[in-house]
Design an enzyme around this catalytic site. Structure first.
Site, PDB file in Angstrom:
ATOM      1  N   ASP A  13       0.864  -1.166   0.000  1.00 21.74           N
ATOM      2  CA  ASP A  13       0.000   0.000   0.000  1.00 21.74           C
ATOM      3  C   ASP A  13       0.912   1.231   0.000  1.00 21.74           C
ATOM      4  OD1 ASP A  13      -2.388   1.625   0.493  1.00 21.74           O
ATOM      5  OD2 ASP A  13      -1.617   1.818   2.531  1.00 21.74           O
ATOM      6  N   ASP A  15      -0.101   5.162   1.065  1.00 20.72           N
ATOM      7  CA  ASP A  15      -0.284   6.110   2.165  1.00 20.72           C
ATOM      8  C   ASP A  15      -0.315   5.389   3.502  1.00 20.72           C
ATOM      9  OD1 ASP A  15      -0.718   8.653   0.651  1.00 20.72           O
ATOM     10  OD2 ASP A  15      -2.369   7.506  -0.186  1.00 20.72           O
TER      11      ASP A  15
END
Length: 221
Positions: A13, A15
Site C-alpha cells: 500500500d 499512504d
C-alpha cells in the site's frame, strides 16, 4: 517473523505504508467534511485506505455527485503535498528489492500517487495498481489480485504491506500474507498479523530462484 517463509513478490500500500501523507490528506478532507456538515473527528478516521469515490458514496449524502466530488478532492490533494515524508526505512528497503518483485497497490488515483511518491522521495515502482485500475476498491481484494497477476505470480505467494483496516482486509481476502505497518498509528491496531513500526527492523534475502524472505535486523530484535 515469517520464519522460513519465502515470497514471490511484495505488494505495498502507499499512504501510511511507504509514505506518510496523513497531514496533507486530512487538511483537504477536513475542509470537505466541514462544507458538508459532517462531524470531522468522527469522519476523518474513515477516509484512510479506501478510494475517495467509495468513501463519499458510502455517506449517501443527498444531492452529492460522488464522481464529481472525488475529482475535486483529487485536484485539492494534488495541490497540497506539504509535509509528505517516507515511512522510516522505507526508501532503502524498497531500493533493496528486485524491481520485478514488488509493486505499489494504492487506493489513490495514479496522478496523485505519483505526486506523493515524488514528494516523499520514494522509488517509483516498475509496476503500480491505482484507483483507476479496479472496479471495486479495498476492502475488496481486486487490487492485490491484479498486482500479483501483472507481476506474473499468485497472490497467495505474496506478502502484502498495509496499515489500514480496509487494506488489511483486502490483503487477507486475496489470500496473501500480511505485514502491518504501524508507523502512523495513533492508537494500537488490534491485529493477528506481524507488525513493524519501521522498515529498519527488517531486511531481505533473495534465493537463486528470486524468492524473497524477510530477515529481522539484529539491532531491532
Amino acid at each position: 517473523m515469517f520464519a522460513g517463509s519465502k515470497f514471490a513478490a511484495f505488494l505495498f500500500d502507499m499512504d501510511g505504508t511507504v509514505l506518510n501523507s496523513i497531514a496533507a490528506a486530512e487538511r483537504v478532507w477536513t475542509k470537505w467534511a466541514e462544507r458538508h456538515g459532517l462531524d470531522v473527528a468522527t469522519f476523518l478516521p474513515t477516509i484512510h485506505g479506501k478510494r475517495a469515490i467509495e468513501t463519499i458514496g458510502g455517506l449517501r449524502l443527498p444531492g452529492v455527485d460522488a464522481v464529481a466530488e472525488a475529482d475535486a478532492l483529487l485536484k485539492a490533494e494534488a495541490d497540497d503535498l506539504e509535509g509528505i515524508v517516507p515511512i522510516p526505512g522505507a526508501v532503502p528497503f524498497l531500493k533493496s528489492l528486485p524491481p520485478e518483485r514488488w509493486a505499489i497497490v494504492t487506493s489513490a488515483p495514479r496522478e496523485l500517487a505519483l505526486l506523493r511518491i515524488e514528494a516523499a522521495g520514494i522509488p517509483v515502482p516498475a509496476m503500480m495498481v491505482t484507483a483507476e485500475d479496479v472496479t471495486h476498491g479495498k476492502p475488496a481484494p481486486d487490487c492485490f489480485l491484479l498486482a500479483a497477476k501483472r507481476l506474473g505470480v499468485e497472490a497467495r505467494d505474496c506478502l502484502v504491506f498495509e496499515d489500514a483496516p480496509a487494506g488489511i482486509a483486502a490483503g487477507e481476502a486475496s489470500g496473501a500474507s500480511v505485514m502491518v505497518i504501524s508507523a502512523t498509528h495513533v492508537h494500537p491496531l488490534q491485529t493477528r498479523h506481524d507488525s513493524i513500526a519501521s522498515y529498519d527492523e527488517i531486511g531481505i534475502a533473495v534465493d537463486d530462484t528470486g524468492l524473497i524472505s524477510l530477515e529481522q535486523q539484529r539491532d531491532a530484535a
